[in-house]
Scaffold this motif. Structure first.
Motif, PDB file in Angstrom:
ATOM      1  N   TYR A 120      95.050  69.534 155.772  1.00 33.93           N
ATOM      2  CA  TYR A 120      95.109  69.462 153.763  1.00 33.93           C
ATOM      3  C   TYR A 120      95.830  68.067 154.137  1.00 33.93           C
ATOM      4  CZ  TYR A 120      99.828  71.477 155.242  1.00 33.93           C
ATOM      5  OH  TYR A 120     101.495  71.014 156.298  1.00 33.93           O
ATOM      6  N   ARG A 121      95.935  68.263 152.467  1.00 34.88           N
ATOM      7  CA  ARG A 121      96.713  66.993 151.543  1.00 34.88           C
ATOM      8  C   ARG A 121      96.815  67.996 150.300  1.00 34.88           C
ATOM      9  NH1 ARG A 121      93.520  62.552 149.415  1.00 34.88           N
ATOM     10  NH2 ARG A 121      92.141  64.105 149.044  1.00 34.88           N
ATOM     11  N   ALA A 122      97.903  67.593 149.819  1.00 36.72           N
ATOM     12  CA  ALA A 122      99.548  68.183 149.456  1.00 36.72           C
ATOM     13  C   ALA A 122     100.086  67.714 148.577  1.00 36.72           C
ATOM     14  CB  ALA A 122     100.449  69.299 149.799  1.00 36.72           C
ATOM     15  N   VAL A 123      99.915  67.291 147.131  1.00 36.68           N
ATOM     16  CA  VAL A 123     100.974  66.943 146.377  1.00 36.68           C
ATOM     17  C   VAL A 123     102.323  68.435 145.837  1.00 36.68           C
ATOM     18  CG1 VAL A 123     100.010  66.704 144.557  1.00 36.68           C
ATOM     19  CG2 VAL A 123     102.038  65.646 144.560  1.00 36.68           C
ATOM     20  N   ARG A 124     103.430  67.034 145.984  1.00 32.35           N
ATOM     21  CA  ARG A 124     104.594  68.356 145.557  1.00 32.35           C
ATOM     22  C   ARG A 124     105.706  67.842 144.489  1.00 32.35           C
ATOM     23  NH1 ARG A 124     109.063  70.771 144.757  1.00 32.35           N
ATOM     24  NH2 ARG A 124     109.682  72.195 145.868  1.00 32.35           N
ATOM     25  N   SER A 125     105.251  68.937 143.287  1.00 30.73           N
ATOM     26  CA  SER A 125     105.726  67.347 142.573  1.00 30.73           C
ATOM     27  C   SER A 125     107.663  68.082 142.592  1.00 30.73           C
ATOM     28  CB  SER A 125     105.355  67.745 141.159  1.00 30.73           C
ATOM     29  OG  SER A 125     105.312  69.276 140.692  1.00 30.73           O
ATOM     30  N   SER A 126     108.531  68.519 141.390  1.00 29.01           N
ATOM     31  CA  SER A 126     109.551  68.997 140.872  1.00 29.01           C
ATOM     32  C   SER A 126     108.850  70.736 140.683  1.00 29.01           C
ATOM     33  CB  SER A 126     110.639  68.356 140.134  1.00 29.01           C
ATOM     34  OG  SER A 126     109.633  68.746 138.757  1.00 29.01           O
ATOM     35  N   ARG A 127     107.941  71.143 140.499  1.00 33.44           N
ATOM     36  CA  ARG A 127     107.918  72.365 139.628  1.00 33.44           C
ATOM     37  C   ARG A 127     106.602  72.604 140.455  1.00 33.44           C
ATOM     38  NH1 ARG A 127     106.944  74.752 133.544  1.00 33.44           N
ATOM     39  NH2 ARG A 127     105.902  76.489 134.109  1.00 33.44           N
ATOM     40  N   TYR A 128     105.126  72.053 140.571  1.00 27.50           N
ATOM     41  CA  TYR A 128     104.423  72.818 141.199  1.00 27.50           C
ATOM     42  C   TYR A 128     104.363  71.794 142.910  1.00 27.50           C
ATOM     43  CZ  TYR A 128     103.486  73.910 136.755  1.00 27.50           C
ATOM     44  OH  TYR A 128     103.847  74.048 135.254  1.00 27.50           O
TER      45      TYR A 128
END
Length: 281
Positions: A206-214
């Motif tokens: 998998y690839r993922a992006v983690r922001s401060s909220r999502y």
């Protein structure tokens, strides 16, 4: 294994019973989570034992830090010294029905503690900006007045350690998370039992992006996850099918930028505001 003098400490400690611990409802989760049975009492007891041993083992680290600080005070070097405390990957203990390990994109696995003390660093303050392990090398270089080459990942945390943050400070909006199963030379036996079926990975890449909220996750299987961490900090409800498709498209585009960038372009990709949402999707 904890030292003998620490083995009687934390006798009643148990692994944190978070809202996601041994989740009863995993219907919105990807297939590898849905395939997991509820944890048995025997498995939970083993987790609690491991948790206690981890706490007990850390007492030796506490004693070491105490001695280092005392030595720095005695030699007059404490006020000139930065002390940085961090850790390896996070570690799940029963969250989302998962046995102990650290292969998933969930916060238990990707978050690590980071505590910094030193000259002019404000005490008792937490910041919300996103930091990653590669920032440490850039930070140490900054303290040593060394300029890293442009291709080096990470950025100095020094601007975040000041008494007041500059209103014009530009910082990363999101971080890239990647996982390729079958390439973990140090995967523990319980992780192999959890994620491997007949030598084939149950947890796909998998690839993922983690922001401060999502958190947005794209699996090689085609499955996706999207979590609003403000309203769902335990990542219980995958809302990918409920949010406006425009946000999924934005996060997919952002993920592509983060995955394919090189060198200084990665800083621009991190700073991008593809995932900025002022209202809940």
């Amino acid at each position: 294994v904890p030292a003998p003098r620490h083995q009687t400490l934390f006798a009643d400690a148990t692994a944190p019973r978070t809202a996601s611990f041994n989740s009863k409802n995993v219907s919105s989760k990807p297939a590898y989570i849905r395939a997991l049975p509820l944890l048995s009492q025997k498995e939970i007891a083993k987790m609690d034992q491991l948790y206690r041993r981890r706490l007990q083992s850390l007492q030796a680290v506490d004693e070491m830090i105490k001695k280092i600080i005392e030595t720095l005070e005695r030699t007059g070097e404490l006020r000139h010294t930065y002390i940085v405390f961090s850790s390896d990957n996070g570690f799940q203990l029963g969250q989302h029905r998962l046995l102990q390990g650290k292969q998933t994109p969930y916060d238990e696995d990707i978050r690590v503690p980071l505590i910094i003390g030193g000259p002019d660093v404000p005490a008792h303050r937490s910041i919300t900006q996103l930091a990653v392990e590669t920032d440490l090398a850039a930070t140490f270089a900054d303290w040593a007045s060394v300029v890293p080459p442009g291709f080096v990942d990470g950025r100095s945390l020094e601007p975040l350690l000041k008494k007041s943050l500059s209103p014009s400070l530009e910082w990363r909006e999101g971080v890239l998370i990647e996982h390729q199963p079958g390439h973990e030379p140090f995967m523990s036996w319980f992780e192999k039992r959890l994620f491997m079926v007949k030598d084939k990975p149950r947890l796909t890449g998998y690839r993922a992006v983690r922001s401060s909220r999502y958190l947005f996750v794209q699996y090689q299987s085609g499955e996706r996850e999207f979590y609003d961490l403000l309203h769902d900090p335990d990542e219980l409800y995958n809302i990918v099918a409920k949010v406006d498709p425009i946000w999924i498209k934005r996060y997919s585009l952002w993920l592509d930028h983060l995955s394919n960038c090189k060198g200084p372009d990665c800083r621009s990709a991190e700073n991008a505001r593809f995932g900025e949402m002022h209202t809940a999707p």
